[in-house]
Design an enzyme around this catalytic site. Structure first.
Site, mmCIF file in Angstrom:
data_model
loop_
_atom_site.group_PDB
_atom_site.id
_atom_site.type_symbol
_atom_site.label_atom_id
_atom_site.label_comp_id
_atom_site.label_asym_id
_atom_site.label_seq_id
_atom_site.Cartn_x
_atom_site.Cartn_y
_atom_site.Cartn_z
ATOM 1 N N GLU A 48 4.016 4.557 5.746
ATOM 2 C CA GLU A 48 2.785 3.778 5.748
ATOM 3 C C GLU A 48 1.711 4.509 4.944
ATOM 4 O O GLU A 48 1.716 5.748 4.858
ATOM 5 C CB GLU A 48 2.371 3.580 7.218
ATOM 6 N N GLY A 54 0.771 -1.248 0.000
ATOM 7 C CA GLY A 54 0.000 0.000 0.000
ATOM 8 C C GLY A 54 0.795 1.288 0.000
ATOM 9 O O GLY A 54 0.391 2.265 -0.616
ATOM 10 N N ARG A 97 -5.805 -0.331 -6.357
ATOM 11 C CA ARG A 97 -4.561 0.339 -5.970
ATOM 12 C C ARG A 97 -4.151 1.408 -6.960
ATOM 13 O O ARG A 97 -3.496 2.379 -6.618
ATOM 14 C CB ARG A 97 -3.406 -0.659 -5.937
ATOM 15 N N ASP A 135 -5.818 -0.746 -1.322
ATOM 16 C CA ASP A 135 -6.612 -1.723 -2.076
ATOM 17 C C ASP A 135 -7.760 -2.295 -1.258
ATOM 18 O O ASP A 135 -7.809 -2.158 -0.037
ATOM 19 C CB ASP A 135 -5.722 -2.879 -2.514
ATOM 20 N N LYS A 159 -6.715 6.894 10.732
ATOM 21 C CA LYS A 159 -8.108 6.864 11.213
ATOM 22 C C LYS A 159 -8.067 6.766 12.733
ATOM 23 O O LYS A 159 -8.131 5.667 13.290
ATOM 24 C CB LYS A 159 -8.803 5.603 10.681
HETATM 25 P P1 IMP Z 1 -3.716 -1.399 11.124
HETATM 26 O O1 IMP Z 1 -2.748 -2.441 11.528
HETATM 27 O O2 IMP Z 1 -5.118 -1.751 11.543
HETATM 28 O O3 IMP Z 1 -3.328 -0.008 11.555
HETATM 29 O O4 IMP Z 1 -3.824 -1.454 9.579
HETATM 30 C C1 IMP Z 1 -2.896 -0.927 8.732
HETATM 31 C C2 IMP Z 1 -3.035 -1.523 7.365
HETATM 32 O O5 IMP Z 1 -4.379 -1.904 7.083
HETATM 33 C C3 IMP Z 1 -2.673 -0.511 6.307
HETATM 34 O O6 IMP Z 1 -1.329 -0.631 5.975
HETATM 35 C C4 IMP Z 1 -3.559 -0.884 5.162
HETATM 36 O O7 IMP Z 1 -2.924 -1.853 4.374
HETATM 37 C C5 IMP Z 1 -4.759 -1.544 5.789
HETATM 38 N N1 IMP Z 1 -5.908 -0.613 5.873
HETATM 39 C C6 IMP Z 1 -6.458 -0.060 6.963
HETATM 40 N N2 IMP Z 1 -7.493 0.742 6.649
HETATM 41 C C7 IMP Z 1 -7.594 0.692 5.316
HETATM 42 C C8 IMP Z 1 -8.468 1.337 4.375
HETATM 43 O O8 IMP Z 1 -9.376 2.127 4.683
HETATM 44 N N3 IMP Z 1 -8.249 1.024 3.072
HETATM 45 C C9 IMP Z 1 -7.273 0.179 2.644
HETATM 46 N N4 IMP Z 1 -6.429 -0.419 3.491
HETATM 47 C C10 IMP Z 1 -6.597 -0.167 4.810
#
Ligand code: IMP
Length: 189
Positions: A100, A46, A166, A160, A132
């Site tokens: 990130e 991503g 993407r 994605d 977020k």
């Molecule tokens: P975390 O570990 O929950 O903070 O998630 C991080 C990863 O989740 C990111 O690197 C993204 O790959 C994926 N991710 C989280 N939210 C989204 C979104 O709204 N769209 C796409 N990918 C997301």
């Protein structure tokens, strides 16, 4: 503009705005850099487009290393984070800067930070295009942040949904109803 053949999802951040913001973040990173340059580590897939932009706008040419972590299936985070690639990067004594695309629950960044600090990195900071905060499960600092967004699933500019979307130039909000309507209109043509 999203691609003409893609469903007309709502645009949250147009490409030009992303480019402008990445340039500002690169300036902030450059100002915060010590005498030794950081080890740039992009969380792929991503973060690739964001990492490339940031890299382009840094005053010093630096390589971007890659790490792959997984905790996602569809639109839901599954909790456990696995480092699938880049776990053995040479971080000892280095200031790591994780790049990130989006920080959601915070689990991925938290796991990567712990891993690299345990591996001897002097510091580990984070630059993320999006965050977020309302979804955070693990508190993490985002040292260089592009934009905060509400709890919406976004796609495009590297992000994605199960490997799709993407390539969209803008960051848009995924809406299954918009996708269905678009597919129905296309098949009626
Ligand atoms: P975390 O570990 O929950 O903070 O998630 C991080 C990863 O989740 C990111 O690197 C993204 O790959 C994926 N991710 C989280 N939210 C989204 C979104 O709204 N769209 C796409 N990918 C997301």
């Amino acid at each position: 503009m999203t691609q003409p053949d893609s469903p007309p999802f709502r645009v949250l951040f147009p490409h030009d705005l992303i480019v402008r913001r990445a340039r500002e973040l690169a300036r902030a990173v450059a100002e915060a850099m010590g005498s030794e340059p950081p080890l740039l580590v992009a969380v792929i897939e991503g973060a690739r487009p964001f990492a490339r932009l940031l890299q382009q706008h840094l005053p010093t040419p630096l390589p971007v290393h890659e790490v792959r972590a997984s905790s996602y299936a569809g639109t839901a985070s599954t909790g456990a984070v696995k480092i699938l690639l880049g776990a053995d990067l040479p971080v000892r004594g280095r200031d790591v800067l994780l790049l990130e695309d989006i920080v959601d629950t915070g689990r991925t960044i938290d796991a990567l930070k712990r891993h690299f600090l345990a591996g001897g990195a002097r510091s580990c900071r984070v630059a993320s295009l999006l965050s977020k905060p309302s979804r955070r499960v693990v508190p993490v600092d985002v040292d260089f942040l592009g934009f905060e967004i509400p709890d919406e699933f976004v796609i495009g500019f590297g992000m994605d949904l199960d490997g799709r979307f993407r390539e969209l130039r803008d960051v848009v909000v995924y809406d299954p109803a918009v996708e269905r309507a678009h597919a129905a209109a296309a098949s009626a043509r």
